[in-house]
Design a protein around this motif. Structure first.
Motif, PDB file in Angstrom:
ATOM      1  N   LYS A  97       2.567  -3.385  33.974  1.00  0.00           N
ATOM      2  CA  LYS A  97       1.674  -3.182  32.477  1.00  0.00           C
ATOM      3  C   LYS A  97       0.218  -3.337  33.193  1.00  0.00           C
ATOM      4  O   LYS A  97      -0.120  -3.620  34.303  1.00  0.00           O
ATOM      5  CB  LYS A  97       1.718  -4.486  31.495  1.00  0.00           C
ATOM      6  CG  LYS A  97       1.405  -5.927  32.213  1.00  0.00           C
ATOM      7  CD  LYS A  97       1.432  -7.159  31.430  1.00  0.00           C
ATOM      8  CE  LYS A  97       0.599  -8.241  32.145  1.00  0.00           C
ATOM      9  NZ  LYS A  97       1.625  -8.634  33.321  1.00  0.00           N
ATOM     10  N   PRO A  98      -0.626  -2.743  32.429  1.00  0.00           N
ATOM     11  CA  PRO A  98      -2.196  -2.735  32.906  1.00  0.00           C
ATOM     12  C   PRO A  98      -2.579  -4.271  32.895  1.00  0.00           C
ATOM     13  O   PRO A  98      -2.224  -5.075  31.808  1.00  0.00           O
ATOM     14  CB  PRO A  98      -2.902  -1.885  31.939  1.00  0.00           C
ATOM     15  CG  PRO A  98      -1.847  -1.561  31.043  1.00  0.00           C
ATOM     16  CD  PRO A  98      -0.720  -2.053  30.934  1.00  0.00           C
ATOM     17  N   GLN A  99      -3.288  -4.558  33.770  1.00  0.00           N
ATOM     18  CA  GLN A  99      -3.923  -6.009  33.853  1.00  0.00           C
ATOM     19  C   GLN A  99      -4.980  -6.234  32.843  1.00  0.00           C
ATOM     20  O   GLN A  99      -5.651  -5.289  32.483  1.00  0.00           O
ATOM     21  CB  GLN A  99      -4.522  -5.955  35.271  1.00  0.00           C
ATOM     22  CG  GLN A  99      -4.165  -7.406  35.997  1.00  0.00           C
ATOM     23  CD  GLN A  99      -2.810  -8.137  35.523  1.00  0.00           C
ATOM     24  OE1 GLN A  99      -1.793  -7.248  36.110  1.00  0.00           O
ATOM     25  NE2 GLN A  99      -2.749  -9.240  35.063  1.00  0.00           N
ATOM     26  N   LEU A 100      -4.973  -7.456  32.003  1.00  0.00           N
ATOM     27  CA  LEU A 100      -5.905  -7.623  31.191  1.00  0.00           C
ATOM     28  C   LEU A 100      -7.273  -8.116  31.859  1.00  0.00           C
ATOM     29  O   LEU A 100      -6.827  -8.924  32.967  1.00  0.00           O
ATOM     30  CB  LEU A 100      -5.715  -8.488  30.130  1.00  0.00           C
ATOM     31  CG  LEU A 100      -4.497  -7.781  29.171  1.00  0.00           C
ATOM     32  CD1 LEU A 100      -3.938  -8.810  28.059  1.00  0.00           C
ATOM     33  CD2 LEU A 100      -5.105  -6.750  28.434  1.00  0.00           C
ATOM     34  N   ALA A 101      -8.497  -8.296  31.446  1.00  0.00           N
ATOM     35  CA  ALA A 101      -9.613  -8.819  31.963  1.00  0.00           C
ATOM     36  C   ALA A 101      -9.532 -10.510  31.798  1.00  0.00           C
ATOM     37  O   ALA A 101      -9.959 -11.174  32.680  1.00  0.00           O
ATOM     38  CB  ALA A 101     -10.778  -8.388  31.552  1.00  0.00           C
ATOM     39  N   ILE A 102      -9.069 -10.824  30.794  1.00  0.00           N
ATOM     40  CA  ILE A 102      -9.021 -12.163  30.569  1.00  0.00           C
ATOM     41  C   ILE A 102      -7.524 -12.616  30.226  1.00  0.00           C
ATOM     42  O   ILE A 102      -7.011 -11.606  29.509  1.00  0.00           O
ATOM     43  CB  ILE A 102     -10.224 -12.716  29.700  1.00  0.00           C
ATOM     44  CG1 ILE A 102      -9.753 -12.216  28.093  1.00  0.00           C
ATOM     45  CG2 ILE A 102     -11.353 -12.446  30.110  1.00  0.00           C
ATOM     46  CD1 ILE A 102     -10.494 -13.107  26.893  1.00  0.00           C
TER      47      ILE A 102
END
Ligand SMILES: Cc1cc2nc3c(=O)[nH]c(=O)nc-3n(C[C@H](O)[C@H](O)[C@H](O)COP(=O)(O)OP(=O)(O)OC[C@H]3O[C@@H](n4cnc5c(N)ncnc54)[C@H](O)[C@@H]3O)c2cc1C
Ligand code: SF4
Lengths: 753, 351
Positions: A85-90
């Motif tokens: 999955k794409p990484q979230l910023a927080i």
């Protein structure tokens, strides 16, 4: 700007030519012809379909997903999982503000409730994505599920609702009860309920480099935008959200929930636009619901039927991982003048999606219990339920002692009672029958909802051709904002509504705040009103300062804006059109901004609530127990009525919902698995047309100089309150059977023959 | 959705051959089947769409006084056929009390007979269900089962048959015409649906490939037209399945009941004929006492399968009421709220 005061009624503006008119929906034709573009109607080129796979268990861990099988299915493009999955910023578990709720966006394989998203399958077609989700064939490590109001040890939450104190008291309740001649001690239960907006949650997300285009129904454009920005680590101005129409929200589309975030992640993962639409049953989990409650009411009354004490305790549930507590007992703060009032809450944690705001959160659940208990006490005192309510009429807000900013409840009682013919109601239950032998009962309930205000901003402009523009990122959830706010806008700039371009529903417009708390018309309306005032003031400056204008020098006397012209207040025969003013000044347009916000001073001084009285007639088959509501009358006082037609519809909708609360709605939860067994509109009953009786809405005149500049109190939620109790009380009056568990079921009424 | 083949056979013989293959099912209007497929409850490999075949959509009056209803006649067309409704009013009333106008407009006679149970656990693929997947267990047995069966259930399955239509059909001794691999045969409707026993996965007596081509009501069925009602208690006024329902039909001669027919719906895996109750009514006057007695007889063998004991008491009361209504005579016009306890309320304008 001489003599212009933007927070109270500006002298040069006059509401009335548009506001107050029963205009039909301006978006009505678009909707009935299928041209209104809802989120899921968008199909950007190259778009793929995403389908979420949801947990079949309510508590545990996903131990395996057959990603390979899903990917082998023709048409499947990718499968998003906690490992891919794409990484979230927080971290989405971090609550950056009180309006942020935790969401499940594939951050771990933990399962916290049934129907939690556990993977997302992205494919060329909806069918392929759907089958891909099935082929994932998840396996679990299952832990026992916590289910129901007795699931575990109870605790007292720090706050309920949005920051309300968990406990409140005034006076000595125990002493009040001890001294009472009559006492009621009754426990009521309300079930979990789901918003079930007609339009399911949907998103079409489209990344273009760093820019993110989102089509998604939302009741809170800027809150959603801010949440997306922080989760994906992008600047606000890179995000554009369009939400021109919502097919209902009822609170479930107020705050960013997990599924639309998954849509944005999916689009990022595959580098293409992605559409993700929830299936009906998937709406029973990740997008909020109304928590169940068990409410104990203890009431005391003296020999004359005056309340001596009111004790309202509510047990509710929250999820195992976040906090929202249905503030049910708070319903007892404002209505009845008991000298001693105590309200309190406790809760248990269960394996459920976090409960959330659902149309009249706390007020609806609390109201059906309170109004039932009041009815029980009236009966115990041998009094007519209306007489009892009048005897305990609150002249000041009981729990705070503050005066009301306005309160036309007495008129509501009078007008509603007259309309239904209340005077003919026998005191005893089970006295009335119709020609067919059906039992007939009449019940009533008092309606109330706080008059809230949030923050909003609007931008107004007057253009060279004399037309106007009003821009505000407001939300039309079906309630009629496109129409009602445009009416306010038209009056605010002194133009006919057709001469004002009204823009709303996108995130690039000024922040209209959240469309919730029945406060949207008041809040957005106040911003529109002040933006209009400000732009007219600028226009007036251009004219009154120019010696070529007939308005020259009118600065002190002031001007009036009407029908696209500014007129001298002291001599209305002297004036000129907006177009003339702008042409002479040589400017293309004048623009200004305005804000709407609560007035802390007024709030300090006054209790602000809308009120109403609802009367219901039900028919009950004496042997078979089936119930049908045959009449409802609701009289409501909610300040200024911007559009009587829309307001009537809101109140109808609320009253129908109240009846639904009393007789129909319940999410049936398996007590072992924690799964909801009727997650569809075939079996999760809401009233159908045949259940809805002739409804009669009376809007009682009420002028409130304190709530906000426009005197608007809001009508979105109040209709449920009072109505639910009125129907329940009518069932008692028809049958003599007091049902305290809602919805009222046939089996409860089979006790008597 | 699972990928499937879609075939449109040229005639009934081809249809039967196509549907006899493992994994094949007939598609009528799809109002039940497609929901089951979208919910992943049914995963057929091939749909045999027979809706275009000729000769399956007629309502025929036969010379012997029976009526033959083609399997593809829509629920709405049948109910609104004036002659049919006059002759078999309880059937029309039952049809119109089911589903919604939109569904009735497309749903077929054959599909209605073969609609699957509404047991929530059957629909919930995360739950165990012997009917959906043989041998996995029955989560309804100890679960949320206030609407489940009170007759004929087994430890393997406590589901009910949800059809309204079948209830008066059963009372009137309907016959089902079937085209199968070995040609045409007919069975009594009573023998179509099965009780669960140890094999709840089999709803009916049909064999692979069997196509219901028609339903017939025998000549005697008309004899009840003057005293026939359907009564359905449900949790909202319209658009809900029966909690319990009953079809009552009487032939009254000289103030006595010459013959009574009684069937219950929503109580078992099949529509439930109450022959013992019919017997006590034979030859007696249509009195409240007689109806009470019949109601007791009708429910003698009923047994709760969970939190549903109330259904037994409710069923008794429904039987009494349905018989009372039937004895009072079929109304000249079908009520605006068909089969509803509120049918006679003035001001009822829609269902
Ligand atoms: C929301 C909702 C509410 C409803 N409420 C009610 C209600 O209150 N009362 C009620 O009685 N019903 C109700 N129904 C059920 C409805 O009556 C059935 O869905 C409908 O009758 C099925 O008919 P169909 O033609 O669509 O069948 P389909 O869905 O096409 O088929 C159903 C089944 O029958 C098989 N089949 C169909 N025709 C034949 C045939 N001729 N020979 C062999 N097999 C065949 C199919 O293979 C399939 O297994 C409701 C349905 C819905 C969706
Ligand atoms: S009652 Fe029958 S249909 Fe329902 S879960 Fe049990 S086996 Fe399945």
């Amino acid at each position: 700007m001489p003599e212009l005061n933007l927070t109270s009624a500006p002298a040069h503006l006059r509401h009335g030519s548009n506001v107050g008119q029963p205009l039909t929906r301006r978006d009505g034709v678009l909707k009935v012809t299928g041209q209104a573009t809802y989120a899921a109607d968008n199909h950007p080129p190259g778009m793929l379909f995403a389908v979420i796979a949801v947990a079949g268990i309510a508590h545990g861990r996903v131990t395996s997903l057959d990603v390979a099988a899903a990917k082998r299915h023709p048409g499947v493009v990718d499968v998003m999982t906690p490992d891919h999955k794409p990484q979230l910023a927080i971290d989405p578990e971090i609550k950056t503000n009180p309006f942020v709720f935790r969401m499940e966006v594939l951050q771990s394989n933990e399962v916290r409730y049934a129907n939690q998203p556990i993977a997302v399958v992205i494919a060329d077609t909806l069918e392929a994505a759907t089958e891909g989700a099935v082929l994932l064939a998840p396996r679990y490590e299952t832990l026992p599920a916590l289910v129901g109001l007795d699931a575990g040890a109870s605790f007292v939450p720090p706050v309920v609702g949005v920051g309300n104190p968990t406990e409140n008291h005034r006076g000595d309740v125990e002493a009040g009860l001890a001294s009472a001649e009559k006492q009621i001690d009754a426990t009521y239960e309300t079930p979990p309920q789901y918003h079930n907006a007609m339009e399911p949650h949907a998103i079409v997300a489209h990344w273009d480099g760093d820019n993110l285009q989102i089509d998604m129904p939302t009741q809170g454009l800027m809150l959603s935008l801010a949440r997306v920005a922080e989760l994906f680590g992008i600047a606000h101005d890179k995000i554009h959200i369009r939400s021109p129409f919502l097919g209902g929200g009822f609170g479930s589309k107020g705050l960013m929930a997990g599924p639309p975030v998954l849509g944005v992640m999916a689009a990022k993962l595959v580098g293409k636009p992605v559409k993700l639409v929830l299936r009906r049953e998937q709406m029973y989990g990740p997008v909020g619901h109304r928590a169940p409650t068990r409410q104990r009411l203890r009431l005391g009354a003296d020999g004359e039927g005056r309340l001596t004490a009111l004790d309202h305790h509510a047990r509710t549930v929250s999820s195992t991982f976040d906090d929202f507590y249905e503030p049910a007992a708070d319903a007892s703060h404002t209505l009845y003048a008991a000298p001693a009032i105590r309200t309190s809450h406790d809760a248990v944690r269960v394996n459920t999606g976090t409960p959330l705001f659902m149309r009249a959160p706390g007020e609806a659940t609390g109201s059906i219990a309170l109004e039932s208990a009041i009815d029980e006490m009236a009966w115990a005192c041998g009094m007519d339920p209306l007489a009892f309510r009048l005897k305990n009429y609150a002249e000041v807000e009981p729990v705070s002692g503050k005066p009301f900013s306005s309160k036309a409840l007495r008129a509501c009682y009078d007008q509603g009672a007259a309309r239904i013919g209340w005077a003919k109601r026998p005191l005893q239950p089970r006295q009335m029958r119709d020609d067919a032998g059906l039992l007939v009962g009449w019940g009533m309930g008092t309606a109330t909802f706080p008059a809230l205000m949030f923050q909003a901003e609007a931008r107004a402009a007057i253009r060279r051709d004399g037309s106007g523009v009003m821009e505000i990122g407001a939300h039309d959830m079906g309630q009629g904002a496109w129409t009602a706010l445009a009416q306010i806008a038209a009056d605010a700039v002194g133009l006919d509504i057709d001469r004002v371009t009204f823009k709303a529903g996108t995130s690039d417009l000024p922040d209209a705040g959240i469309a919730g708390g029945s406060a949207h018309t008041a809040t957005a309306g106040a911003a529109i009103h002040s933006a209009g005032a400000a732009v007219i003031a600028k226009l007036a400056d251009l004219a009154t300062g120019d010696e070529r204008s007939p308005l020259f020098g009118a600065g002190n006397a002031g001007v009036i804006a009407r029908d696209g012209r500014l007129l001298r207040r002291d001599d209305e025969s002297r004036g000129e059109s907006y177009a003339e003013i702008l042409a002479r000044a040589g400017v293309a347009e004048v623009e200004a901004r305005g804000t709407g916000a609560p007035n802390p001073a007024a709030m300090e001084e006054y209790a602000m609530h809308a009120h109403g009285a609802v009367f219901a007639e039900v028919k009950v088959d004496p042997e078979l127990g089936q119930v049908r509501v045959s009449r409802m009358v609701g009289a409501f006082a909610a300040g200024r009525i911007v559009n009587p037609r829309m307001v009537q519809s809101q109140l109808f909708g609320g009253m129908i919902w109240g009846m639904s609360f009393a007789l129909h709605e319940e999410a049936i939860t398996d007590r072992r698995s924690g799964r909801i067994m009727n997650a569809n509109l075939g079996e999760y009953h809401i009233p159908v047309n045949a259940d809805v009786p002739p409804l009669d809405v009376i809007t009682v005149e009420e002028h409130d100089p304190h709530v906000n500049a426009l005197g608007i109190k809001g009508v979105g939620e109040i209709g449920i309150t009072g109505s639910a109790g009125a129907v329940a009380n009518a069932v008692w009056h028809a049958t003599g059977v007091r049902v305290r568990k809602f919805p009222i079921r046939i089996e409860e009424l089979l006790t008597q023959r | 959705m699972k990928r499937f083949d879609y075939v449109r056979p040229a005639n009934v013989t081809e249809a039967v051959a196509a549907a006899a293959r493992p994994g094949a099912v007939y598609l009528a209007a799809g109002t039940n089947l497609l929901d089951l497929m979208k919910g992943n409850i049914s995963r057929p490999d091939r749909l045999v769409d027979f809706t275009h075949l000729e000769g399956l959509d007629a309502i025929e009056r036969l010379a012997d006084g029976s009526v033959r209803i083609g399997a593809l006649v829509s629920n709405a067309d049948l109910a609104h056929d004036a002659d049919f409704a006059r002759s078999y009013p309880a059937v029309a009333e039952a049809l119109l009390s089911g589903a919604s106008a939109q569904l009735r407009n497309v749903a077929t006679v054959g599909g209605n007979l073969l609609q699957r149970t509404r047991c929530a656990y059957f629909y919930d693929t995360a739950s165990r269900c012997n009917k959906r997947e043989a041998g996995t267990g029955c989560d309804a047995r100890e679960g949320e089962n206030r609407t489940h069966a009170v007759f004929g259930w087994s430890e393997s399955c406590i589901a009910t048959n949800p059809s309204d239509f079948c209830v008066p059909l059963l009372a009137l001794d309907a016959i089902v015409e079937i085209e199968g691999r070995n040609g045409r045969r007919e069975i009594a409707l009573e023998a179509l649906h099965r009780l669960p026993g140890d094999t709840p996965e089999r709803d009916t007596a049909l064999e692979p490939g069997d196509l219901i081509v028609a339903v017939r009501l025998p000549p005697a069925a008309r004899g009840f037209a003057g005293h026939a009602r359907y009564l359905k208690v449900r949790e909202r006024t319209s658009y809900a399945f029966a909690v319990v329902s009953a079809a009552a039909a009487l032939r009254i001669d000289n103030g006595r009941i010459a013959e009574a027919r009684l069937a219950l719906g929503g109580v078992a895996a099949k529509p439930w004929r109450a022959r013992a109750a019919e017997d006590v009514l034979k030859g007696v006057a249509p009195t409240a006492d007689a109806f009470q007695e019949a109601a007791w007889r009708a429910l003698t063998d009923a047994k709760p399968s969970g939190d549903n004991a109330f259904k037994i008491e409710l069923a008794r009361r429904i039987v009494v009421r349905a018989l009372t209504l039937a004895a009072a005579g079929t109304p000249a016009r079908l009520p605006a709220l068909p089969a509803s306890p509120f049918a006679s309320t003035s001001g009822a304008i829609h269902a």
